[in-house]
Scaffold this motif. Sequence first.
Motif, PDB file in Angstrom:
ATOM      1  N   GLN A 182       0.788  11.439  -2.876  1.00  0.00           N
ATOM      2  CA  GLN A 182       0.427  11.057  -4.233  1.00  0.00           C
ATOM      3  C   GLN A 182       1.554  10.287  -4.929  1.00  0.00           C
ATOM      4  OE1 GLN A 182      -2.563  11.337  -5.394  1.00  0.00           O
ATOM      5  NE2 GLN A 182      -2.048  10.429  -7.378  1.00  0.00           N
TER       6      GLN A 182
ATOM      7  N   ARG B 250       2.051   2.741  -6.215  1.00  0.00           N
ATOM      8  CA  ARG B 250       1.172   1.603  -5.918  1.00  0.00           C
ATOM      9  C   ARG B 250       0.344   1.225  -7.144  1.00  0.00           C
ATOM     10  NH1 ARG B 250      -3.899   0.325  -5.046  1.00  0.00           N
ATOM     11  NH2 ARG B 250      -4.563   2.452  -5.513  1.00  0.00           N
ATOM     12  N   LYS B 251      -0.213   2.213  -7.820  1.00  0.00           N
ATOM     13  CA  LYS B 251      -1.039   1.952  -9.005  1.00  0.00           C
ATOM     14  C   LYS B 251      -0.232   1.280 -10.108  1.00  0.00           C
ATOM     15  CE  LYS B 251      -4.334   5.736  -8.309  1.00  0.00           C
ATOM     16  NZ  LYS B 251      -4.819   7.042  -8.849  1.00  0.00           N
ATOM     17  N   THR B 252       1.000   1.719 -10.296  1.00  0.00           N
ATOM     18  CA  THR B 252       1.873   1.118 -11.319  1.00  0.00           C
ATOM     19  C   THR B 252       2.135  -0.352 -10.999  1.00  0.00           C
ATOM     20  OG1 THR B 252       2.953   3.236 -11.732  1.00  0.00           O
ATOM     21  CG2 THR B 252       4.125   1.261 -12.441  1.00  0.00           C
ATOM     22  N   ASP B 253       2.427  -0.615  -9.713  1.00  0.00           N
ATOM     23  CA  ASP B 253       2.699  -1.999  -9.313  1.00  0.00           C
ATOM     24  C   ASP B 253       1.449  -2.873  -9.414  1.00  0.00           C
ATOM     25  OD1 ASP B 253       5.336  -1.637  -8.927  1.00  0.00           O
ATOM     26  OD2 ASP B 253       5.325  -1.843  -6.748  1.00  0.00           O
ATOM     27  N   TRP B 254       0.276  -2.297  -9.149  1.00  0.00           N
ATOM     28  CA  TRP B 254      -0.963  -3.059  -9.236  1.00  0.00           C
ATOM     29  C   TRP B 254      -1.239  -3.481 -10.681  1.00  0.00           C
ATOM     30  CZ3 TRP B 254      -4.325  -5.870  -6.738  1.00  0.00           C
ATOM     31  CH2 TRP B 254      -4.375  -5.789  -5.346  1.00  0.00           C
ATOM     32  N   LYS B 255      -0.926  -2.609 -11.621  1.00  0.00           N
ATOM     33  CA  LYS B 255      -1.110  -2.948 -13.028  1.00  0.00           C
ATOM     34  C   LYS B 255      -0.193  -4.110 -13.418  1.00  0.00           C
ATOM     35  CE  LYS B 255      -1.024  -0.967 -17.673  1.00  0.00           C
ATOM     36  NZ  LYS B 255      -0.740   0.237 -18.502  1.00  0.00           N
TER      37      LYS B 255
ATOM     38  N   GLU C  26       1.187   6.820  -3.874  1.00  0.00           N
ATOM     39  CA  GLU C  26      -0.044   6.268  -4.456  1.00  0.00           C
ATOM     40  C   GLU C  26       0.155   5.909  -5.925  1.00  0.00           C
ATOM     41  OE1 GLU C  26      -3.651   4.678  -4.480  1.00  0.00           O
ATOM     42  OE2 GLU C  26      -2.680   5.499  -2.690  1.00  0.00           O
ATOM     43  N   GLU C  27       0.867   6.731  -6.663  1.00  0.00           N
ATOM     44  CA  GLU C  27       1.124   6.458  -8.081  1.00  0.00           C
ATOM     45  C   GLU C  27       1.997   5.211  -8.240  1.00  0.00           C
ATOM     46  OE1 GLU C  27      -0.144   7.782 -10.752  1.00  0.00           O
ATOM     47  OE2 GLU C  27      -1.353   9.186  -9.575  1.00  0.00           O
TER      48      GLU C  27
ATOM     49  N   THR D 247       0.853  -1.185   0.000  1.00  0.00           N
ATOM     50  CA  THR D 247       0.000   0.000   0.000  1.00  0.00           C
ATOM     51  C   THR D 247       0.891   1.238   0.000  1.00  0.00           C
ATOM     52  OG1 THR D 247      -0.049   0.118   2.406  1.00  0.00           O
ATOM     53  CG2 THR D 247      -1.748  -1.225   1.347  1.00  0.00           C
TER      54      THR D 247
END
Length: 227
Positions: free
Chosen positions: A56, A62-67, A59-60, A14
């Motif tokens: 942020q 995290r989003k990259t890793d989630w993809k 958070e960005e 997270t």
Amino acid sequence: RGISSDQRPKRPLTAYLRFVMDNRPAFRERNPEASNLELIKKLAGAWKELPASQKQVYEEARKTDWKRYGEQMAAYKAQLTPAQAAALKEERRKQLARRRSIRAKRELNLLGKPKRARSGFNIFLSENFQESEGVSPVAKLKKLFDTWQKMSTSQKQPYLQLAEDDKVRYENEMKSWEAKMIELGREDLVRSKNQRLKKKPAGTAKQAETAKASSGGKKAKLKKSEE
């Protein structure tokens, strides 16, 4: 076969955990005497006060890793046979159950739930484990278990009596603890009535049976006199 849950792609951290991993060394250096709990509290406070623009960044990431995680999971699942998928699903279910059990025990410890009553053997074990001979804890346990099995009833009696006393202690502490849980709105942690019922001692049960029979005889006599 050949596939295990260890090969499953790891879920991304997270945003908060990324912040902790990045900043923990610096916080530790500035607070060398702080315990791990104190350090986590400091990091949590720093995260709370962190400007939104800096949050942020985490958070960005995290989003990259989630993809990337989604792509890795799709590739991972594609190589599984139905049997492997079913086996890994069951393994995952057991892992989650263990984690829930650990969290539940941790919560009960924090809430101060009384320790369960010990058996006579457990008391004997705790008193003699250190002095027992054995190259390993397992060897010591086996030796003490064999010793306990060979002990006479009179030799076991002091430990069995201590166990009975501990049962009384446990029940008294549990009643107080459960009353406190009810006040806190945690009725879900209170034992059911059936769990609280204790098996009646043989003497008590016999007395109850005798009283019941006596009561029945009195009723029969009363009915006969009325007739």
